[in-house]
Write an enzyme that holds these catalytic residues in place. Structure first.
Site, PDB file in Angstrom:
ATOM      1  N   GLN A  11      42.060  -7.322  17.268  1.00 15.37           N
ATOM      2  CA  GLN A  11      41.063  -8.168  18.003  1.00 15.37           C
ATOM      3  C   GLN A  11      39.916  -9.019  16.796  1.00 15.37           C
ATOM      4  O   GLN A  11      39.983  -8.348  15.853  1.00 15.37           O
ATOM      5  CB  GLN A  11      40.067  -7.365  18.711  1.00 15.37           C
ATOM      6  CG  GLN A  11      39.136  -8.081  19.473  1.00 15.37           C
ATOM      7  CD  GLN A  11      38.583  -7.329  20.722  1.00 15.37           C
ATOM      8  OE1 GLN A  11      39.369  -6.293  21.044  1.00 15.37           O
ATOM      9  NE2 GLN A  11      37.461  -7.762  21.209  1.00 15.37           N
ATOM     10  N   SER A  91      45.271  -1.890  15.295  1.00 11.91           N
ATOM     11  CA  SER A  91      44.473  -1.559  16.507  1.00 11.91           C
ATOM     12  C   SER A  91      45.419  -2.247  17.538  1.00 11.91           C
ATOM     13  O   SER A  91      46.395  -1.605  17.880  1.00 11.91           O
ATOM     14  CB  SER A  91      43.203  -2.130  16.364  1.00 11.91           C
ATOM     15  OG  SER A  91      42.334  -1.702  17.514  1.00 11.91           O
ATOM     16  N   LEU A  92      44.751  -3.342  18.203  1.00 10.32           N
ATOM     17  CA  LEU A  92      45.617  -3.767  19.385  1.00 10.32           C
ATOM     18  C   LEU A  92      46.968  -4.140  18.928  1.00 10.32           C
ATOM     19  O   LEU A  92      47.956  -4.112  19.783  1.00 10.32           O
ATOM     20  CB  LEU A  92      44.923  -5.024  19.662  1.00 10.32           C
ATOM     21  CG  LEU A  92      45.589  -6.303  20.328  1.00 10.32           C
ATOM     22  CD1 LEU A  92      45.990  -5.791  21.824  1.00 10.32           C
ATOM     23  CD2 LEU A  92      44.739  -7.556  20.587  1.00 10.32           C
ATOM     24  N   ARG A 116      43.011  -1.944  28.639  1.00  5.41           N
ATOM     25  CA  ARG A 116      42.656  -1.199  27.493  1.00  5.41           C
ATOM     26  C   ARG A 116      41.158  -2.077  27.064  1.00  5.41           C
ATOM     27  O   ARG A 116      40.234  -1.717  26.775  1.00  5.41           O
ATOM     28  CB  ARG A 116      43.629  -1.311  26.225  1.00  5.41           C
ATOM     29  CG  ARG A 116      43.151  -0.964  25.028  1.00  5.41           C
ATOM     30  CD  ARG A 116      44.270  -1.022  23.916  1.00  5.41           C
ATOM     31  NE  ARG A 116      43.920  -0.470  22.651  1.00  5.41           N
ATOM     32  CZ  ARG A 116      43.525  -1.030  21.515  1.00  5.41           C
ATOM     33  NH1 ARG A 116      43.168  -2.404  21.620  1.00  5.41           N
ATOM     34  NH2 ARG A 116      43.201  -0.477  20.330  1.00  5.41           N
ATOM     35  N   HIS A 200      36.854   2.234  17.890  1.00  2.00           N
ATOM     36  CA  HIS A 200      37.376   3.142  16.905  1.00  2.00           C
ATOM     37  C   HIS A 200      36.533   4.238  16.640  1.00  2.00           C
ATOM     38  O   HIS A 200      36.628   4.885  15.330  1.00  2.00           O
ATOM     39  CB  HIS A 200      38.341   2.664  15.799  1.00  2.00           C
ATOM     40  CG  HIS A 200      39.336   1.566  16.455  1.00  2.00           C
ATOM     41  ND1 HIS A 200      40.466   2.064  16.892  1.00  2.00           N
ATOM     42  CD2 HIS A 200      39.671   0.311  16.115  1.00  2.00           C
ATOM     43  CE1 HIS A 200      41.358   1.295  17.288  1.00  2.00           C
ATOM     44  NE2 HIS A 200      40.574  -0.129  16.702  1.00  2.00           N
ATOM     45  N   GLN A 249      44.027   6.436  19.400  1.00  5.73           N
ATOM     46  CA  GLN A 249      43.672   5.038  18.578  1.00  5.73           C
ATOM     47  C   GLN A 249      42.554   4.504  19.104  1.00  5.73           C
ATOM     48  O   GLN A 249      41.743   4.021  18.198  1.00  5.73           O
ATOM     49  CB  GLN A 249      44.876   4.136  18.602  1.00  5.73           C
ATOM     50  CG  GLN A 249      44.762   2.985  17.626  1.00  5.73           C
ATOM     51  CD  GLN A 249      45.244   1.701  18.515  1.00  5.73           C
ATOM     52  OE1 GLN A 249      44.590   1.406  19.533  1.00  5.73           O
ATOM     53  NE2 GLN A 249      46.335   1.158  17.963  1.00  5.73           N
TER      54      GLN A 249
END
Length: 311
Positions: A11, A91-92, A116, A200, A249
């Site tokens: 992101q 991440s994503l 999500r 996170h 995560q």
């Protein structure tokens, strides 16, 4: 031939117009955007191509948009015969890596990342959490800073991106106090980030719990290409690890520098960033500038990458 890793951005990489050139020029890419529109039940393609930017920046839209654009770009590269020997995503971006490796079906992935994004957006009330990038600090001092200012609220290391760039997140007051004091701990610069929640960090645990429910509905296949996980920077060896890794995560540190170093240890010397932007190339360069790195996000970058990869 070089040992190639495909890496996928997270992101923040989104921009209006992303993916349009691939959509217009490659049927493989058009098929991905069309599949995303159908799976989501709304026109994510139009949002990628035309905006408005305010809508594209909403986390629940950003996440499926970046995933869609990344997989469209991946299909273009695959159509040229370029394949990775290992993959990872920030991440994503880990979802794109899992689609790339055959672990997840794209339609499942795009639907679950929309959820999500929604859960992450809703997890912390507006104004209660923040994130900041710390430039020029080492890990030890970042962790000491978090420990020293944790009395003001949750304060944790969220992203270990590359040497000298670590992101912290947590309760707004704690992050603000840490930013004010960061130079005393060795930071060259400390910058608050324009994000809607402290991603996170443990403050995102409610989102992780909701996401787990959705992940349990999915099938995870054996990987055709090894995948490095964000949570521990290790190759995922068994399918039963994917669900807990993706759940955890959301609320734990992204070990990106460690992931890149793991791939280097496994013999990778060429990193191809697939999707919008080229921030991951910047991280790779700071880890080892002797490595080969390139990005693929439009026709110009595709041609440049192919000239190197096919040489």
């Amino acid at each position: 031939m070089n040992k190639i890793a495909f890496i996928f951005p997270g992101q923040g990489a989104q921009y209006v117009g992303m993916g349009k050139e691939f959509y217009d020029n490659f049927p493989e890419a058009k098929a991905v955007f069309d599949a995303a529109d159908e799976a989501l039940g709304f026109d994510i393609s139009k949002m990628c191509f035309d905006g408005p930017e305010e809508d594209l920046k909403l986390t629940r839209n950003t996440q499926p948009a970046i995933l869609t654009m990344s997989i469209a770009a991946l299909k273009v590269l695959e159509s040229k015969g370029i394949k990775p020997e290992i993959t990872a995503g920030l991440s994503l971006g880990e979802y794109a890596a899992l689609v790339c490796s055959g672990v997840m079906d794209f339609k499942d992935a795009v639907q679950v990342v929309e959820k999500r994004g929604t859960y992450m957006q809703e997890a912390v009330p507006a104004g209660k959490g923040k994130m900041a990038a710390l430039i020029g600090m080492d890990r030890e001092n970042v962790l000491k800073l978090c420990d020293d200012f944790g009395s003001y609220g949750v304060l944790e290391a969220a992203n270990f991106n590359c040497p000298g760039q670590i992101v912290i997140g947590g309760a707004s007051e704690a992050v603000e106090k840490a930013v004010d004091a960061a130079k005393e701990y060795g930071a060259k610069k400390a910058v608050l980030l324009p994000v809607s929640a402290p991603f996170h960090t443990s403050m995102l645990s409610p989102a992780a719990e909701k996401l787990e429910v959705e992940l349990k509905k999915l099938n995870f296949n054996d990987a055709s290409v090894p995948v490095i996980a964000n949570v521990d920077a290790e190759v995922v060896e068994s399918t039963d690890k994917y669900l807990p890794n993706l759940k955890n995560q959301v609320s734990s540190s992204v070990m990106w520098e460690d992931s890149i170093r793991k791939m280097i240890e496994l013999g990778v010397d060429t990193f191809v960033e697939i999707g919008p932007g080229k921030s991951l190339c910047g991280f790779v360069k700071k880890i080892d500038r002797k490595l080969n790195f390139m990005n693929v996000e439009d026709m110009a970058s595709l041609e440049k990458a192919l000239s190197k990869l096919e040489a």
